[in-house]
Design a protein around this motif. Structure first.
Motif, short mmCIF file in Angstrom:
data_model
loop_
_atom_site.label_atom_id
_atom_site.label_comp_id
_atom_site.label_asym_id
_atom_site.label_seq_id
_atom_site.Cartn_x
_atom_site.Cartn_y
_atom_site.Cartn_z
N LEU A 20 0.96 -1.39 -0.10
CA LEU A 20 0.26 0.12 -0.22
C LEU A 20 1.24 1.24 -0.11
N GLU A 21 1.94 1.55 0.95
CA GLU A 21 3.09 2.46 0.82
C GLU A 21 3.18 2.62 -0.43
N GLN A 22 3.66 1.57 -1.70
CA GLN A 22 4.28 2.02 -2.48
C GLN A 22 3.78 2.51 -3.51
N LEU A 23 2.25 2.99 -3.51
CA LEU A 23 1.08 2.83 -4.06
C LEU A 23 1.31 4.38 -3.75
N ARG A 24 2.41 5.37 -2.92
CA ARG A 24 2.81 6.87 -2.41
C ARG A 24 4.26 7.10 -2.36
N PHE A 25 5.23 6.16 -2.35
CA PHE A 25 6.62 6.89 -2.81
C PHE A 25 7.06 5.49 -3.71
N ASN A 26 6.46 4.84 -4.12
CA ASN A 26 7.21 4.28 -5.34
C ASN A 26 8.16 3.62 -5.50
N PHE A 27 8.93 3.29 -4.28
CA PHE A 27 9.43 2.28 -4.05
C PHE A 27 10.53 0.90 -4.61
N VAL A 51 9.82 -0.69 10.08
CA VAL A 51 9.51 -0.17 8.36
C VAL A 51 8.92 1.06 8.25
N GLU A 52 8.33 1.29 9.03
CA GLU A 52 7.00 3.06 9.04
C GLU A 52 8.51 4.03 8.73
N ASN A 53 9.17 3.44 9.87
CA ASN A 53 10.58 4.35 9.93
C ASN A 53 11.25 4.43 8.88
N ALA A 54 11.78 3.00 8.01
CA ALA A 54 12.72 3.23 6.64
C ALA A 54 12.15 3.85 5.64
N ILE A 55 10.39 3.71 5.52
CA ILE A 55 9.87 4.57 4.75
C ILE A 55 9.73 5.33 4.63
N LEU A 56 9.61 6.26 5.95
CA LEU A 56 9.15 7.76 6.16
C LEU A 56 10.38 8.17 5.97
N GLY A 65 13.56 7.15 5.61
CA GLY A 65 14.51 6.14 4.76
C GLY A 65 14.73 7.18 3.06
N ILE A 66 13.62 6.41 2.36
CA ILE A 66 13.43 6.00 1.26
C ILE A 66 11.98 7.19 0.87
N SER A 67 11.71 7.78 1.58
CA SER A 67 10.50 8.65 0.50
C SER A 67 10.73 9.41 -0.30
#
Length: 904
Positions: free
Chosen positions: A780-787, A813-818, A820-822
């Motif tokens: 679901l987070e890939q929809l926003r950040f396309n990682f 996981v949330e910390n890594a996305i927001l 780290g790679i957002s």
């Protein structure tokens, strides 16, 4: 060393405080107190002259006690009305009214002293009164003034009530004291009653060392002298003389005093008033047979008068009167008194205008008691207690009996030697008159017969003085057993009297008397001998011992030899004190008695009663001890020829058990209480232990519950921003007609929410369920950040059998996305790797983002999420191992979870 330094500073504190205090400010600490004697009148002396003997006077003693130092710098004091002394003007019609709270109307059966009046005071640092109020719980009481008429025998004729001291009346005295404090920056000493003050004030005591208010100093011609002696009441104090022959004596006086000073093998009298200074200079000329002295200072003429009065035998027994000579007739005695009085009046007249009016009034007053005292002694030595066939007091002039009866016994403000002697003879005189008027005998006297005569004849100071003297004599001369009857009288006295100078000696005498209680050990079993050696009475243990302490007491040797021979099993120790002029040659028969020892003990003077139980010279104390050294009886009465009480005590000692019934009961009582205390302590300890364990368990359970609730709250609520963004992304797919993709992601979103809600109530879930939930979250987070998202799980690991804490990966996981790679878009990489090593599960969350920088983050729930992950891992334990989290940092970030698991 620290204690010594502290004590030194404590002694120096009163002298350092004035330099540190502010004007008008008492530099004290809470709990410190000082006493001020306040006299209300408008004369120039601290004590008004009594003409004819008494004038109007109101005197108070107030105790100021610092309660607290307020934050604004003010001080709060409690003021206790320690003493009230009230005199009314003399009246020929009604006599005079008086009251002294130190010596109230005597009451029997008092349990405690009545409460004293109290005030509350607050002052500023400038010495201004902020408030002065009466304590509502302890207000000053009204006092009853007793009237005594000089025209009748001493007794109450009328009574009048005086209003209590009010705070309004007290305010001017406090203002005067604070004004003195403001002027010289010290604890108040003395405020003379000048025209500007209505109150004269005098510092009389404090909880800390204070300097004297009266000074005697001077220079002696003979520098070989080492000290000056000054008599203060019944005690003698010494002050050193330096190598230049100078001395300095600082005295703290509370009333006018006639003192005797001994110096250079000579001495003389001085008269001092509080605040006086007397300078003495002695010359080397000895032509007059004594060192001539020059007086100066404010007490100069009063002291010269005091010395000149000695030349007319003012202080000693008047040889001209010779009242003890039974050959003298009453007319000869009265003529001698008249001649002596003429010399006395002429001498006083010569000092009018030189000596202080107070000193002249003092000597006039005492002279009256001197004359009345001579009358009483004459009546006693000339058998005024005559036989019943003659009329009592027949031939005695009315001027004598009237003069004695109308002397102001209660009102005399000067408690001088002659006044006290007058009271002694006055009581004998009154007892005799009462006994004769009732048709009884005047012979024989005891404390208990004197007690009721005292209550009926005397009041005020004389009553308390005679009670204390009679009680002290009774305690010192009788045995403990006989003195037990005295206890209610003793308790009544200390509960009625408020004069510490009387109470303290009585309490001390009572405590010393209790040391002779039967069953106690001898107070001082090791006796100091006159030759410097010691004698241990413990060597006599194993047999009954009779110790005779003797200070020039009379014994008939033949009677003593007889009783020693009657009791060969008893060890007799005769301990005597050497006195000049007393022959200690005993009957030669004593030397042949093997059970008799004679030792000369050291004379301890005023401590003879404390150590030996001998009250004064000419007295003895016979004590019987059992074989264990316990007292059987003390102060045994011994007649010259009959020793019945001693025989009885020796018989009692032979029958005495090792432990008395009372001691046995005491031991059993102690054992019982000890066992009971131990049992109670043990039960209390067990109960306290259980309560503490229960509370600890409750606290731990509460902490666990709180943690679980926090974890459940984190798990049960996904980040609102994530949910909002996920729904926006799905809506965007719908708006762009990508219905299939929208439907796919909507299904994933609903599955994610269902998994979160399903596992919210569980502490542990399978690794498979945790990874499935995380996969849905990442997709679901890939929809926003396309990682790029990768998950690596070994096929050999049974993820559906391994249980881990639920939602423990989501915060990582949330910390890594927001964080780290957002911001990296398609170049961002999130990899989750799962592995097993020994009995631990290792899960690594890797991102190629900007790195881990916790100091740059805010206090959001993401930081709280990492903290909860660490705390949950510490609480999670298997086989004694706990999990932990390690975050490695660099150009990328790896969060490594290590979780103990059961063997699969």
């Amino acid at each position: 060393m620290k204690r010594t330094v502290y004590l030194w500073w404590l002694l120096c504190l009163p002298y350092l405080l004035p330099a540190q205090g502010k004007p008008g400010y008492f530099a004290l600490k809470p709990g410190d107190w000082f006493d001020m004697q306040i006299t209300k009148h408008k004369d120039n002396d601290y004590y008004p002259v009594m003409e004819p003997l008494l004038q109007f006077q109101r005197r108070y003693v107030l105790r100021y006690r610092l309660q607290q130092q307020l934050p604004n710098g003010n001080q709060q004091y409690s003021i206790t009305l320690e003493r009230s002394v009230l005199y009314t003007p003399h009246s020929r019609e009604f006599g005079w009214l008086a009251y002294d709270s130190y010596y109230p109307s005597y009451k029997q059966g008092l349990d405690k002293k009545p409460p004293k009046g109290m005030f509350r005071l607050e002052i500023t640092t400038n010495g201004e009164i902020v408030s002065l109020t009466t304590d509502k719980d302890q207000p000053p009481q009204k006092v009853m003034l007793a009237s005594y008429s000089p025209q009748k025998q001493v007794g109450v004729s009328i009574r009048s009530t005086s209003s209590p001291l009010q705070s309004v009346e007290l305010r001017p005295a406090i203002q005067a004291m604070l004004k003195l404090r403001s002027s010289n920056n010290c604890i108040p000493g003395a405020i003379p009653a000048r025209t500007v003050y209505e109150y004269a004030q005098l510092l009389t005591g404090a909880s800390f060392p204070i300097a004297g208010n009266t000074v005697i100093k001077g220079t002696l011609a003979n520098t070989r002298e080492k000290q000056v002696e000054i008599e203060l009441g019944d005690s003698t104090f010494t002050f050193p003389i330096n190598n230049r022959g100078e001395f300095y004596c600082s005295l703290l006086l509370t009333k006018p005093e006639l003192r005797y000073i001994a110096m250079e093998n000579n001495g003389g009298y001085v008269f001092l008033n509080p605040g006086d200074t007397l300078v003495i200079k002695a010359d080397a000329d000895t032509s007059r047979g004594r060192q001539p002295r020059t007086f100066s200072g404010s007490a100069k003429w009063s002291s010269i008068l005091a010395n000149d009065l000695n030349d007319i035998n003012y202080y000693g027994n008047n040889s001209d009167l010779n009242i003890t000579n039974r050959t003298k007739t009453l007319q000869e005695v009265l003529a001698a008194q008249e001649e002596a009085t003429t010399k006395f009046k002429a001498l006083l007249q010569a000092y009018e205008g030189k000596a202080s009016p107070l000193s002249i009034d003092y000597f006039k007053t005492i002279w009256q008691y001197r004359i009345a005292n001579d009358w009483l002694v004459f009546l006693y030595t000339h058998n005024y207690k005559i036989s019943s066939e003659n009329r009592p007091f027949q031939g005695i002039p009315e001027m004598i009996t009237t003069g004695i009866d109308t002397m102001p016994v209660v009102m005399n403000p000067y408690h001088d030697y002659f006044y006290k002697k007058y009271l002694d003879w006055f009581l004998i005189y009154q007892q005799s008159r009462i006994g004769l008027s009732a048709g009884g005998s005047t012979e024989g006297s005891s404390f208990y017969s004197d007690y009721f005569a005292l209550l009926s004849v005397l009041k005020g100071y004389p009553l308390y003085y005679k009670l204390s003297k009679a009680m002290s004599e009774r305690m010192k001369e009788s045995s403990f057993t006989k003195n037990e009857r005295l206890k209610p009288y003793y308790e009544d006295f200390i509960h009625n009297c408020d004069d510490s100078s009387m109470i303290k000696p009585i309490i001390r005498d009572w405590q010393l008397m209790e040391r002779w209680k039967p069953g106690n050990a001898l107070p001082f079993p090791v006796l100091s001998l006159a030759n410097g050696k010691t004698y241990d009475l413990k060597t006599q243990h194993g047999k009954t011992t009779c110790v005779i302490f003797d200070d020039a007491g009379y014994f008939q040797d033949s009677a003593l030899v007889k009783i020693v021979k009657q009791h060969p099993e008893v060890s007799f120790v005769y301990a005597w004190i050497s006195e000049e002029g007393i022959n200690r040659q005993r009957d030669p028969a004593f030397s042949s008695l093997s059970n008799f020892s004679s030792i000369e003990i050291k004379n301890r003077d005023d401590k003879n009663y404390e150590i030996y139980g001998i009250s004064e010279m000419g007295k003895k104390n016979v004590v019987v001890l059992d074989q264990w050294g316990k007292i059987i009886a003390d102060h045994i009465y011994a007649d010259d020829n009959v020793w019945n009480d001693l025989n009885t005590a020796i018989d009692d000692a032979a029958k005495a058990p090792r432990f008395s019934a009372l001691q046995k009961a005491g031991v059993m009582n102690i054992i019982g209480w000890s066992l009971g205390s131990i049992l109670f302590t043990a039960l209390a300890g067990i109960w306290i232990y259980r309560v503490r364990i229960r509370r600890i368990k409750q606290a731990e359970a509460m902490k666990t519950t709180i943690r679980e609730l926090e974890i459940k709250a984190i798990r049960s609520q996904m980040n609102p921003h994530f949910i909002f963004n996920a729904l926006n992304s799905i809506q965007s797919l719908i708006n762009t007609t990508q219905y299939k993709a929208a439907n796919t992601y909507l299904v994933k979103f609903s599955l994610l929410l269902r998994n979160v809600l399903h596992h919210a109530e569980k502490n542990m879930i399978t690794l498979a369920d945790e990874l499935a939930t995380i996969r849905l979250y990442c997709e679901l987070e890939q929809l926003r950040f396309n990682f790029v998202f990768e998950m690596d799980t070994p096929e050999t690991l049974a993820t559906d059998l391994v249980e881990i804490p639920g939602m423990i990966l989501q915060p990582l996981v949330e910390n890594a996305i927001l964080h780290g790679i957002s911001s990296k878009g398609a170049t961002g990489l999130l990899r989750i790797s799962v592995g097993k090593q020994d009995a631990t599960l290792q899960i690594a969350v890797y991102d190629n983002g900007v790195g881990y920088h916790p100091e740059a983050r805010d206090g959001s729930h993401k930081s709280m999420g990492l903290k909860l992950v660490q705390e949950r891992l510490q609480l999670f334990s298997i086989a004694g191992q706990t999990g932990h989290l390690h975050i490695s940092n660099g150009n990328s970030t790896t969060a490594l979870l290590t979780i103990p698991i059961e063997s699969i």
